[in-house]
Design a protein around this motif. Sequence first.
Motif, PDB file in Angstrom:
ATOM      1  N   ILE A 148      68.563  54.821  32.482  1.00  0.00           N
ATOM      2  CA  ILE A 148      67.855  56.068  32.799  1.00  0.00           C
ATOM      3  C   ILE A 148      66.438  55.767  33.276  1.00  0.00           C
ATOM      4  O   ILE A 148      65.978  56.301  34.301  1.00  0.00           O
ATOM      5  CB  ILE A 148      67.825  56.997  31.566  1.00  0.00           C
ATOM      6  CG1 ILE A 148      69.235  57.516  31.270  1.00  0.00           C
ATOM      7  CG2 ILE A 148      66.867  58.170  31.789  1.00  0.00           C
ATOM      8  CD1 ILE A 148      69.360  58.209  29.926  1.00  0.00           C
ATOM      9  N   LEU A 149      65.729  54.920  32.553  1.00  0.00           N
ATOM     10  CA  LEU A 149      64.336  54.617  32.885  1.00  0.00           C
ATOM     11  C   LEU A 149      64.202  53.857  34.203  1.00  0.00           C
ATOM     12  O   LEU A 149      63.215  54.019  34.926  1.00  0.00           O
ATOM     13  CB  LEU A 149      63.696  53.809  31.754  1.00  0.00           C
ATOM     14  CG  LEU A 149      63.487  54.558  30.437  1.00  0.00           C
ATOM     15  CD1 LEU A 149      63.077  53.599  29.331  1.00  0.00           C
ATOM     16  CD2 LEU A 149      62.427  55.644  30.609  1.00  0.00           C
ATOM     17  N   SER A 150      65.177  53.041  34.511  1.00  0.00           N
ATOM     18  CA  SER A 150      65.107  52.235  35.737  1.00  0.00           C
ATOM     19  C   SER A 150      65.786  52.894  36.925  1.00  0.00           C
ATOM     20  O   SER A 150      65.699  52.380  38.050  1.00  0.00           O
ATOM     21  CB  SER A 150      65.758  50.873  35.492  1.00  0.00           C
ATOM     22  OG  SER A 150      67.153  51.023  35.252  1.00  0.00           O
ATOM     23  N   GLY A 151      66.485  53.995  36.685  1.00  0.00           N
ATOM     24  CA  GLY A 151      67.248  54.616  37.748  1.00  0.00           C
ATOM     25  C   GLY A 151      68.486  53.830  38.113  1.00  0.00           C
ATOM     26  O   GLY A 151      69.086  54.028  39.179  1.00  0.00           O
ATOM     27  N   GLY A 152      68.870  52.905  37.234  1.00  0.00           N
ATOM     28  CA  GLY A 152      70.075  52.114  37.463  1.00  0.00           C
ATOM     29  C   GLY A 152      69.899  50.947  38.408  1.00  0.00           C
ATOM     30  O   GLY A 152      70.885  50.307  38.791  1.00  0.00           O
ATOM     31  N   VAL A 153      68.656  50.647  38.774  1.00  0.00           N
ATOM     32  CA  VAL A 153      68.408  49.531  39.700  1.00  0.00           C
ATOM     33  C   VAL A 153      67.357  48.598  39.107  1.00  0.00           C
ATOM     34  O   VAL A 153      66.526  49.004  38.284  1.00  0.00           O
ATOM     35  CB  VAL A 153      67.923  50.045  41.073  1.00  0.00           C
ATOM     36  CG1 VAL A 153      68.994  50.894  41.741  1.00  0.00           C
ATOM     37  CG2 VAL A 153      66.626  50.836  40.933  1.00  0.00           C
ATOM     38  N   PRO A 154      67.365  47.314  39.502  1.00  0.00           N
ATOM     39  CA  PRO A 154      66.351  46.372  39.010  1.00  0.00           C
ATOM     40  C   PRO A 154      64.937  46.809  39.401  1.00  0.00           C
ATOM     41  O   PRO A 154      64.737  47.419  40.453  1.00  0.00           O
ATOM     42  CB  PRO A 154      66.728  45.050  39.703  1.00  0.00           C
ATOM     43  CG  PRO A 154      68.174  45.202  40.046  1.00  0.00           C
ATOM     44  CD  PRO A 154      68.364  46.653  40.355  1.00  0.00           C
ATOM     45  N   ILE A 155      63.985  46.490  38.563  1.00  0.00           N
ATOM     46  CA  ILE A 155      62.582  46.826  38.819  1.00  0.00           C
ATOM     47  C   ILE A 155      61.843  45.525  39.153  1.00  0.00           C
ATOM     48  O   ILE A 155      61.764  44.613  38.331  1.00  0.00           O
ATOM     49  CB  ILE A 155      61.941  47.503  37.592  1.00  0.00           C
ATOM     50  CG1 ILE A 155      62.741  48.747  37.204  1.00  0.00           C
ATOM     51  CG2 ILE A 155      60.489  47.887  37.888  1.00  0.00           C
ATOM     52  CD1 ILE A 155      62.278  49.381  35.910  1.00  0.00           C
ATOM     53  N   TYR A 156      61.281  45.474  40.358  1.00  0.00           N
ATOM     54  CA  TYR A 156      60.654  44.238  40.832  1.00  0.00           C
ATOM     55  C   TYR A 156      59.134  44.284  40.765  1.00  0.00           C
ATOM     56  O   TYR A 156      58.454  43.576  41.493  1.00  0.00           O
ATOM     57  CB  TYR A 156      61.096  43.958  42.273  1.00  0.00           C
ATOM     58  CG  TYR A 156      62.572  43.666  42.397  1.00  0.00           C
ATOM     59  CD1 TYR A 156      63.065  42.394  42.138  1.00  0.00           C
ATOM     60  CD2 TYR A 156      63.479  44.660  42.764  1.00  0.00           C
ATOM     61  CE1 TYR A 156      64.416  42.109  42.244  1.00  0.00           C
ATOM     62  CE2 TYR A 156      64.834  44.402  42.865  1.00  0.00           C
ATOM     63  CZ  TYR A 156      65.296  43.124  42.605  1.00  0.00           C
ATOM     64  OH  TYR A 156      66.640  42.855  42.710  1.00  0.00           O
ATOM     65  N   ASP A 157      58.584  45.133  39.882  1.00  0.00           N
ATOM     66  CA  ASP A 157      57.135  45.276  39.791  1.00  0.00           C
ATOM     67  C   ASP A 157      56.509  44.402  38.715  1.00  0.00           C
ATOM     68  O   ASP A 157      55.406  44.682  38.245  1.00  0.00           O
ATOM     69  CB  ASP A 157      56.771  46.741  39.514  1.00  0.00           C
ATOM     70  CG  ASP A 157      57.165  47.652  40.665  1.00  0.00           C
ATOM     71  OD1 ASP A 157      57.189  47.162  41.808  1.00  0.00           O
ATOM     72  OD2 ASP A 157      57.457  48.847  40.424  1.00  0.00           O
ATOM     73  N   ALA A 158      57.223  43.362  38.293  1.00  0.00           N
ATOM     74  CA  ALA A 158      56.656  42.470  37.275  1.00  0.00           C
ATOM     75  C   ALA A 158      55.380  41.820  37.804  1.00  0.00           C
ATOM     76  O   ALA A 158      55.296  41.453  38.976  1.00  0.00           O
ATOM     77  CB  ALA A 158      57.672  41.398  36.894  1.00  0.00           C
ATOM     78  N   HIS A 159      54.395  41.694  36.935  1.00  0.00           N
ATOM     79  CA  HIS A 159      53.104  41.126  37.331  1.00  0.00           C
ATOM     80  C   HIS A 159      53.288  39.683  37.803  1.00  0.00           C
ATOM     81  O   HIS A 159      53.886  38.863  37.093  1.00  0.00           O
ATOM     82  CB  HIS A 159      52.147  41.163  36.146  1.00  0.00           C
ATOM     83  CG  HIS A 159      50.729  40.871  36.501  1.00  0.00           C
ATOM     84  ND1 HIS A 159      50.253  39.586  36.673  1.00  0.00           N
ATOM     85  CD2 HIS A 159      49.680  41.703  36.739  1.00  0.00           C
ATOM     86  CE1 HIS A 159      48.979  39.639  36.979  1.00  0.00           C
ATOM     87  NE2 HIS A 159      48.601  40.908  37.029  1.00  0.00           N
ATOM     88  N   PRO A 160      52.777  39.336  38.998  1.00  0.00           N
ATOM     89  CA  PRO A 160      52.978  37.982  39.540  1.00  0.00           C
ATOM     90  C   PRO A 160      52.450  36.873  38.629  1.00  0.00           C
ATOM     91  O   PRO A 160      53.063  35.808  38.512  1.00  0.00           O
ATOM     92  CB  PRO A 160      52.209  38.016  40.872  1.00  0.00           C
ATOM     93  CG  PRO A 160      52.159  39.462  41.238  1.00  0.00           C
ATOM     94  CD  PRO A 160      52.073  40.203  39.946  1.00  0.00           C
ATOM     95  N   GLY A 161      51.319  37.120  37.984  1.00  0.00           N
ATOM     96  CA  GLY A 161      50.757  36.114  37.086  1.00  0.00           C
ATOM     97  C   GLY A 161      51.652  35.861  35.882  1.00  0.00           C
ATOM     98  O   GLY A 161      51.832  34.717  35.450  1.00  0.00           O
ATOM     99  N   TYR A 162      52.202  36.914  35.347  1.00  0.00           N
ATOM    100  CA  TYR A 162      53.135  36.808  34.220  1.00  0.00           C
ATOM    101  C   TYR A 162      54.393  36.050  34.626  1.00  0.00           C
ATOM    102  O   TYR A 162      54.859  35.162  33.915  1.00  0.00           O
ATOM    103  CB  TYR A 162      53.462  38.220  33.725  1.00  0.00           C
ATOM    104  CG  TYR A 162      54.795  38.399  33.063  1.00  0.00           C
ATOM    105  CD1 TYR A 162      55.040  37.917  31.776  1.00  0.00           C
ATOM    106  CD2 TYR A 162      55.832  39.075  33.722  1.00  0.00           C
ATOM    107  CE1 TYR A 162      56.272  38.104  31.169  1.00  0.00           C
ATOM    108  CE2 TYR A 162      57.056  39.263  33.122  1.00  0.00           C
ATOM    109  CZ  TYR A 162      57.281  38.776  31.850  1.00  0.00           C
ATOM    110  OH  TYR A 162      58.494  38.959  31.247  1.00  0.00           O
TER     111      TYR A 162
END
Length: 327
Positions: A148-162
């Motif tokens: 539900i939170l992701s809309g059923g798709v991967p989220i690619y907004d992970a912080h680049p430094g992390y």
Amino acid sequence: MFNVLRLGQRRTESQPKATRKKSSDTMLPLFIVAMAIVAGIIEPRFLSTDNLINLARQMVPLLILSLGQAYAIISGGLDLSLASVMSLAGVLGVLSMTSYGPFVGIAIMLATGVIMGLLSGFIVAYFRTSPLVVTLGMLSVAQALALILSGGVPIYDAHPGYVQMIGFDSFLGVPIMVWIGAITAIAGGLVLRHTVFGRHVYAIGSNISAASKSGVNVKLNTMLVYGVSGLCAAIGAVVLTAWVGSAQPIAAPNLTLESLAAVVLGGVALTGGSGGIRQVFYGVLILSMLSNVMNMIGVSAYYQTLAIGVVIILAVILDRLRGRGRE
């Protein structure tokens, strides 16, 4: 308190000496060495430095989740929600990173895992329900929330430094994620073997009635066990999300069953009350080596799934045979 300590020690020290200590501490390491030699003969690249580092990376998510599974099984339960809680923690953490940065995102991942674990433990302990049913329900809840939170798709907004630091950087030639896995395993082993809480875990898994009569707060400690399991799922989310560079709403769903197989294959009894982190490591290493070799020689993913299923069945049979040996 003295009775509680003795209760935990009877199961974890005296009983394994005759059978489990021999099989886990001697036979499994020899089997692992033999397996590595055979793998090196079949595929010489297996023993290369690059592949061994890659193998260590592959082991980390399974190792961390298996630690949480081990706590649950040693206490007499099990946790089927690990992979789903890991997915939910990863989604919430990455969504938070976009606005608040990586440190807040990681903190939210850890908090999510602990809260979900404590919730499962609370229901198991205070409503006296089956861990299998409760954690199966929590699996669905966590998975649904992640979708539900992701809309059923991967989220690619992970912080680049992390992503760079945890997923790809190294310290002293060893990947950071491997250090995280090693530190988690060492901490888990120390808590299990050298703290009152750890002895309570063994006591509850050995004989819940005797543990309660000896003064152990069974409900609180059971709740904490699943809190530890949830924390391990969250640490797995921190590592896996950084490694793949995104939050997956359905992240490595097979890891839950593989963690169960690794724990039992290593020598932790499904009936609870015995085993340790070293045995868990053996089981994880065997499964990871098997998967690594099959990938290198080009075995189809379908056959890999078949092999893992066979290993799970064999692990259960071995656990039963070990149980007969103790009887």
